[in-house]
Scaffold this motif. Sequence first.
Motif, PDB file in Angstrom:
ATOM      1  N   ASP A  11       0.855  -1.180   0.000  1.00  0.00           N
ATOM      2  CA  ASP A  11       0.000   0.000   0.000  1.00  0.00           C
ATOM      3  C   ASP A  11       0.890   1.229   0.000  1.00  0.00           C
ATOM      4  OD1 ASP A  11       0.542   0.860   2.827  1.00  0.00           O
ATOM      5  OD2 ASP A  11      -0.437  -1.042   3.275  1.00  0.00           O
ATOM      6  N   SER A  12       0.289   2.392  -0.125  1.00  0.00           N
ATOM      7  CA  SER A  12       1.065   3.622  -0.282  1.00  0.00           C
ATOM      8  C   SER A  12       1.825   4.020   0.975  1.00  0.00           C
ATOM      9  CB  SER A  12       0.142   4.772  -0.706  1.00  0.00           C
ATOM     10  OG  SER A  12      -0.898   4.950   0.244  1.00  0.00           O
ATOM     11  N   GLY A  13       1.477   3.462   2.130  1.00  0.00           N
ATOM     12  CA  GLY A  13       2.159   3.816   3.366  1.00  0.00           C
ATOM     13  C   GLY A  13       3.296   2.884   3.748  1.00  0.00           C
ATOM     14  N   SER A 110       0.340   2.352   9.529  1.00  0.00           N
ATOM     15  CA  SER A 110       0.227   3.608   8.782  1.00  0.00           C
ATOM     16  C   SER A 110      -0.999   4.404   9.193  1.00  0.00           C
ATOM     17  CB  SER A 110       0.154   3.328   7.276  1.00  0.00           C
ATOM     18  OG  SER A 110       1.393   2.873   6.791  1.00  0.00           O
ATOM     19  N   GLU A 142       1.934   8.734   5.655  1.00  0.00           N
ATOM     20  CA  GLU A 142       2.476   8.239   4.390  1.00  0.00           C
ATOM     21  C   GLU A 142       3.658   9.060   3.895  1.00  0.00           C
ATOM     22  OE1 GLU A 142       0.723   8.108  -0.137  1.00  0.00           O
ATOM     23  OE2 GLU A 142      -0.599   7.464   1.494  1.00  0.00           O
ATOM     24  N   GLU A 143       3.629  10.381   4.144  1.00  0.00           N
ATOM     25  CA  GLU A 143       4.693  11.244   3.623  1.00  0.00           C
ATOM     26  C   GLU A 143       5.932  11.271   4.515  1.00  0.00           C
ATOM     27  OE1 GLU A 143       1.632  13.894   5.757  1.00  0.00           O
ATOM     28  OE2 GLU A 143       1.663  12.114   4.474  1.00  0.00           O
TER      29      GLU A 143
END
Length: 272
Positions: A11-13, A110, A142-143
């Motif tokens: 996933d994006s995290g 996350s 996530e960032e």
Amino acid sequence: MKSILVQINRDSGLEARFQAALDITRNFEGHLSCLQVTQVEAFAALDPYGVGHMLSETISIVRDAEQAERNVIETRLAKETISWDWINESGDPARMVADHSWLNDLVVVSTPPQEWLPRLDAPPTAAEVLVRSRAPVLVVPEENRGIDCSAPIAIAWNGSPESCAAIKGAIPLLKQAGSIHLINAAQPENDYDLPPTQAATYLSRHGITAELVEIDPGAGPITDNVLEAASARKAGMLVMGAYGHSRLRENILGGVTRGMLQKAKLPLLLAH
């Protein structure tokens, strides 16, 4: 903190939470457990009429993707000096992460997706793990890219049992932080009467000195005020209790935990 558990799913995290877990494990010369969970229930939902070959093909594709992800992560871990292991499970990710938290010092997950809306259906992994985990939970945006264990740490204090649990769980990290800022986030309708000075006294017994920070409870949303106070002190992490009210109530009416999970741009170390 010698035993760190991180959720490994595509996933994006993933990169943010893996890097955070890696940094903390390195810092404490600990052991990192990578937990990869296959959601078998999701596959069953894709095959309501029992078309077995379609289900089998779907599972095969997912397993191949998971193996590819594992290969990438293990290649990175092979270059590290920390000890680590890999755990494969099938089932609900939140339940599996919570079950494996019992003999770990920290769980890393996350931040929930921004589209998480007030509703009564299944909550995101972070929220579910928080109420089930037997260890503090580090929720990583996530960032975020990495954890500096020497950076300042802010504590949001409201005198609740959850706040106490968060502080106790964070002691190893607090001892290494460059500075500690104890933000009094108690509200007028607070049911608890433990003042922040008692939290400061408790920390002092561990050799930790904390700056007491008062914020105006009537100056706006408590979530925004705490985050602003933490940002002003360049905190690299915020420690706080989670779900002092029931999660159902927070899902319907909103609450500080929910607000933090949605708004925070820094890692949150939470305990319930």
